[in-house]
Design a protein around this motif. Structure first.
Motif, short mmCIF file in Angstrom:
data_model
loop_
_atom_site.label_atom_id
_atom_site.label_comp_id
_atom_site.label_asym_id
_atom_site.label_seq_id
_atom_site.Cartn_x
_atom_site.Cartn_y
_atom_site.Cartn_z
N GLY A 37 0.83 -1.19 0.00
CA GLY A 37 0.00 0.00 0.00
C GLY A 37 0.87 1.24 0.00
N GLY A 38 0.37 2.29 -0.61
CA GLY A 38 1.12 3.54 -0.70
C GLY A 38 0.78 4.50 0.42
N ALA A 39 0.70 5.76 0.08
CA ALA A 39 0.41 6.80 1.07
C ALA A 39 -0.37 7.92 0.40
CB ALA A 39 1.71 7.35 1.66
N LEU A 40 -1.09 8.64 1.21
CA LEU A 40 -1.77 9.86 0.77
C LEU A 40 -1.12 11.01 1.53
CD1 LEU A 40 -5.46 8.60 0.82
CD2 LEU A 40 -4.14 9.32 -1.20
N ARG A 41 -0.55 11.94 0.79
CA ARG A 41 0.14 13.07 1.39
C ARG A 41 -0.62 14.36 1.08
NH1 ARG A 41 3.66 9.84 3.04
NH2 ARG A 41 5.37 8.87 1.97
N PHE A 42 -1.79 14.46 1.67
CA PHE A 42 -2.66 15.61 1.41
C PHE A 42 -1.95 16.93 1.68
CE2 PHE A 42 -5.76 12.22 2.47
CZ PHE A 42 -6.40 12.16 1.24
N SER A 43 -1.10 16.97 2.70
CA SER A 43 -0.41 18.21 3.07
C SER A 43 0.58 18.68 2.00
CB SER A 43 0.31 18.05 4.41
OG SER A 43 1.35 17.09 4.29
N GLU A 44 0.96 17.78 1.10
CA GLU A 44 1.95 18.12 0.08
C GLU A 44 1.33 18.38 -1.29
OE1 GLU A 44 5.04 15.16 0.05
OE2 GLU A 44 5.15 15.14 2.23
N TYR A 45 0.04 18.08 -1.47
CA TYR A 45 -0.60 18.23 -2.76
C TYR A 45 -1.01 19.68 -3.00
CZ TYR A 45 -1.30 13.14 -2.35
OH TYR A 45 -1.14 11.79 -2.19
N GLY A 46 -1.01 20.06 -4.27
CA GLY A 46 -1.61 21.32 -4.67
C GLY A 46 -3.12 21.20 -4.56
N PHE A 47 -3.83 22.30 -4.74
CA PHE A 47 -5.27 22.33 -4.53
C PHE A 47 -6.00 21.28 -5.38
CE2 PHE A 47 -9.49 23.80 -5.83
CZ PHE A 47 -10.11 23.81 -4.59
N LEU A 48 -5.76 21.26 -6.68
CA LEU A 48 -6.49 20.33 -7.56
C LEU A 48 -6.14 18.87 -7.28
CD1 LEU A 48 -6.46 22.25 -10.96
CD2 LEU A 48 -8.36 21.97 -9.35
N THR A 49 -4.87 18.60 -7.06
CA THR A 49 -4.47 17.22 -6.74
C THR A 49 -5.07 16.79 -5.42
OG1 THR A 49 -2.40 17.50 -7.95
CG2 THR A 49 -2.50 15.69 -6.37
N ARG A 50 -5.06 17.68 -4.42
CA ARG A 50 -5.64 17.35 -3.11
C ARG A 50 -7.12 17.02 -3.27
NH1 ARG A 50 -3.29 20.78 -0.13
NH2 ARG A 50 -4.56 22.57 -0.67
N LEU A 51 -7.84 17.81 -4.04
CA LEU A 51 -9.27 17.58 -4.26
C LEU A 51 -9.50 16.23 -4.95
CD1 LEU A 51 -12.15 18.74 -4.08
CD2 LEU A 51 -11.76 19.76 -6.33
N ALA A 52 -8.71 15.96 -5.99
CA ALA A 52 -8.85 14.69 -6.72
C ALA A 52 -8.53 13.50 -5.82
CB ALA A 52 -7.95 14.68 -7.94
N MET A 53 -7.47 13.62 -5.03
CA MET A 53 -7.07 12.51 -4.16
C MET A 53 -8.08 12.29 -3.04
SD MET A 53 -4.60 11.30 -5.76
CE MET A 53 -4.01 10.05 -4.65
N LYS A 54 -8.70 13.35 -2.56
CA LYS A 54 -9.75 13.18 -1.54
C LYS A 54 -10.94 12.42 -2.12
CE LYS A 54 -8.75 16.95 1.61
NZ LYS A 54 -9.25 18.13 2.31
N LEU A 55 -11.30 12.73 -3.36
CA LEU A 55 -12.40 12.01 -4.00
C LEU A 55 -12.05 10.53 -4.20
CD1 LEU A 55 -13.51 14.69 -6.62
CD2 LEU A 55 -14.76 13.97 -4.57
N ILE A 56 -10.83 10.27 -4.64
CA ILE A 56 -10.39 8.89 -4.84
C ILE A 56 -10.38 8.15 -3.50
CG2 ILE A 56 -8.37 7.47 -5.42
CD1 ILE A 56 -7.78 9.60 -7.63
N ALA A 57 -9.85 8.80 -2.47
CA ALA A 57 -9.78 8.16 -1.15
C ALA A 57 -11.17 7.84 -0.62
CB ALA A 57 -9.04 9.07 -0.17
N LYS A 58 -12.11 8.74 -0.77
CA LYS A 58 -13.47 8.48 -0.27
C LYS A 58 -14.12 7.32 -1.01
CE LYS A 58 -14.40 12.94 1.70
NZ LYS A 58 -15.35 13.98 1.94
N ARG A 59 -13.81 7.18 -2.29
CA ARG A 59 -14.39 6.10 -3.09
C ARG A 59 -13.69 4.76 -2.84
NH1 ARG A 59 -13.63 7.98 -8.13
NH2 ARG A 59 -12.01 6.52 -8.67
N ARG A 60 -12.37 4.78 -2.78
CA ARG A 60 -11.62 3.53 -2.69
C ARG A 60 -11.23 3.13 -1.26
NH1 ARG A 60 -7.52 3.63 -7.80
NH2 ARG A 60 -9.13 3.79 -9.38
N LEU A 61 -11.10 4.11 -0.39
CA LEU A 61 -10.64 3.84 0.97
C LEU A 61 -11.60 4.49 1.96
CD1 LEU A 61 -6.90 4.65 0.30
CD2 LEU A 61 -7.85 2.37 0.63
N PRO A 62 -12.84 4.00 2.01
CA PRO A 62 -13.81 4.61 2.91
C PRO A 62 -13.31 4.58 4.34
CG PRO A 62 -14.74 2.67 1.80
CD PRO A 62 -13.34 2.82 1.33
N GLY A 63 -13.56 5.64 5.05
CA GLY A 63 -13.14 5.71 6.43
C GLY A 63 -11.80 6.39 6.64
#
Length: 193
Positions: free
Chosen positions: A124-150
């Motif tokens: 498994g990898g990592a989600l580094r929300f604190s390092e993402y730019g605005f658009l990447t952070r938004l996209a990764m949050k959507l992916i996380a909610k869909r693929r990694l609920p909770g």
């Protein structure tokens, strides 16, 4: 003692952390292990200088780093002449729901490069929300909610199983030791984990 090359590509640093853990575990077993970030322009890496080679790549938008694909393709003859392993780092491997997709990424990589490693691992990898730019952070949050609920999308999260990474390195080392007739070291498998 055997010499190991751990060649990897990383997008956000998690694959580098896994490579470092593998190098440390191999070192604990008494081997000489060198990690090289292929995506940082290490064109002068020669796989023939090592007894065994591990290659690591992360997955981003369904693809592995082009530099890693090129390295394996260019070094395929050298890789086929020695023990090898492949490790993949992806968010797909972070959940039971993504295991099949992660396996498809590995299959695609092996097919694209024409390489058949002796050992394969998926972490498994990592989600580094604190390092993402605005658009990447938004996209990764959507992916996380869909693929990694909770998953708490307000903070960074790491999904790598560090014990599994060390176990993978131990397995590869034991395989190489067997192939090269090297006596297994007396290392406590639980040390440092």
């Amino acid at each position: 003692m055997a010499s190991f090359l751990v060649a990897y590509g990383t997008g956000e640093g998690q694959t580098a952390k896994v490579a470092d853990r593998i190098v440390a575990t191999l070192g604990d077993r008494g081997h000489d292990a060198t990690a090289v970030n292929i995506t940082a322009g290490a064109e002068d890496v020669d796989a023939t200088e090592y007894d065994a080679v591990l290659v690591g790549a992360s997955v981003r938008v369904g693809k592995h780093q082009g530099a890693v694909v090129d390295f394996v393709t260019d070094e395929r003859e050298a890789l086929s002449a020695r023990p090898t392993a492949f490790f993949q780092v992806s968010l797909a491997s972070a959940s039971d729901r993504g295991v099949e997709q992660a396996a498809e990424y590995v299959e695609s990589f092996c097919s694209e490069t024409g390489w058949n490693p002796d050992r394969i691992a998926q972490f498994g990898g990592a989600l580094r929300f604190s390092e993402y730019g605005f658009l990447t952070r938004l996209a990764m949050k959507l992916i996380a909610k869909r693929r990694l609920p909770g998953v708490d999308t307000t903070r960074d999260s790491e999904f790598t199983d560090w014990h599994a990474a060390a176990d993978f390195a131990d397995d590869v080392a034991a395989f190489v030791e067997g192939r090269h007739g090297i006596d297994a070291p007396n290392v406590d498998a639980s040390e440092g984990r």
